[in-house]
Write a protein that holds these residues in place. Structure first.
Motif, short mmCIF file in Angstrom:
data_model
loop_
_atom_site.label_atom_id
_atom_site.label_comp_id
_atom_site.label_asym_id
_atom_site.label_seq_id
_atom_site.Cartn_x
_atom_site.Cartn_y
_atom_site.Cartn_z
N SER A 160 0.82 -1.22 0.00
CA SER A 160 0.00 0.00 0.00
C SER A 160 0.85 1.27 0.00
O SER A 160 0.43 2.29 -0.53
CB SER A 160 -0.95 0.00 1.20
N GLU A 161 2.05 1.20 0.55
CA GLU A 161 2.87 2.42 0.66
C GLU A 161 3.56 2.82 -0.65
O GLU A 161 4.05 3.93 -0.79
CB GLU A 161 3.92 2.28 1.77
N LEU A 162 3.59 1.92 -1.64
CA LEU A 162 4.25 2.25 -2.90
C LEU A 162 3.28 2.88 -3.88
O LEU A 162 2.13 2.45 -4.01
CB LEU A 162 4.84 0.99 -3.55
N GLU A 163 3.75 3.87 -4.60
CA GLU A 163 2.96 4.52 -5.65
C GLU A 163 2.83 3.54 -6.81
O GLU A 163 3.76 2.78 -7.11
CB GLU A 163 3.70 5.81 -6.05
N ASP A 164 1.69 3.54 -7.48
CA ASP A 164 1.37 2.55 -8.51
C ASP A 164 2.42 2.45 -9.61
O ASP A 164 2.93 1.37 -9.90
CB ASP A 164 0.02 2.87 -9.16
N THR A 165 2.74 3.57 -10.24
CA THR A 165 3.68 3.56 -11.36
C THR A 165 5.06 3.10 -10.93
O THR A 165 5.72 2.33 -11.64
CB THR A 165 3.75 4.95 -12.02
N THR A 166 5.50 3.54 -9.75
CA THR A 166 6.80 3.12 -9.22
C THR A 166 6.83 1.61 -9.03
O THR A 166 7.78 0.93 -9.43
CB THR A 166 7.11 3.83 -7.89
N PHE A 167 5.78 1.07 -8.41
CA PHE A 167 5.69 -0.36 -8.16
C PHE A 167 5.80 -1.15 -9.47
O PHE A 167 6.62 -2.07 -9.60
CB PHE A 167 4.38 -0.70 -7.44
N VAL A 168 4.99 -0.78 -10.46
CA VAL A 168 4.98 -1.50 -11.74
C VAL A 168 6.32 -1.39 -12.44
O VAL A 168 6.89 -2.39 -12.90
CB VAL A 168 3.83 -0.99 -12.64
#
Length: 192
Positions: free
Chosen positions: A129-137
């Motif tokens: 949950s703490e990671l931003e979507d684009t960064t995670f992907v």
């Protein structure tokens, strides 16, 4: 009283481990995809090819998925029905897993079944949950993710009494987390 509690827990865990996966997948157009999920898809690297959009139904729940190729690998990016990222999976081969993880998973199958055959192996990165979507992907796509993957394995298994196709989930250490028996009707689309 303690004996009854243990008995209830064992019954519940047996039920959880024997659920059947009745997943159905239908291809949809990009315009039918949730807006929030499309924002993530728009930020995929330009070299992502063959984007295909799907809606998955499993019983009363549904989710959305975009499948694509990137740098020779096949990915599946799954979203909850509200457009939040659930996970990203990458198709791999069993021989590509770390030796210790591969050994632990092999030991599980040898101890649990008289015969088994791996049909599909994926690394599964669940979005924290703490990671931003684009960064995670992008971290997963660039092999720089700090998220430890789970492993999803679809296998044909045989025991003394049963012959099934099941989807197994193992944690990053190779320990069994869950499995579901695949309904033959939902099996074929799962092979991507």
């Amino acid at each position: 009283m303690k004996f009854k509690a243990v008995l209830i827990l064992l019954s519940i865990s047996s039920f959880v481990f024997s659920q059947t996966k009745n997943e159905k997948e239908e291809r949809i157009s990009e315009s039918d995809f949730p807006t929030k999920a499309l924002e993530v898809v728009k930020h995929l690297p330009e070299k992502c090819k063959r984007l295909k959009f799907y809606k998955e139904t499993d019983g009363d729940t549904y989710s959305f998925e975009v499948k694509f190729k990137y740098k020779g690998n096949r990915y599946s990016l799954e979203f909850y029905n509200d457009g939040r990222i659930e996970d990203i999976e990458v198709l791999t081969k069993f021989k590509n897993l770390k030796d210790d993880v591969r050994g632990d998973i092999s030991n599980y199958f040898k101890a649990s079944f008289s015969k088994y055959r791996f049909i599909k192996v994926q690394e599964q990165f669940v979005k924290p949950s703490e990671l931003e979507d684009t960064t995670f992907v992008n971290d997963v796509l660039d092999n720089t993710s700090k998220v430890s993957p789970n492993f999803e394995i679809i296998a044909e298994v045989k025991s003394d009494t049963n012959h099934d196709i099941r989807e197994f989930t193992f944690n990053h250490s190779g320990e069994i987390v869950d499995f579901r028996i695949l309904n033959p009707a939902s099996y074929e689309h799962v092979l991507y």
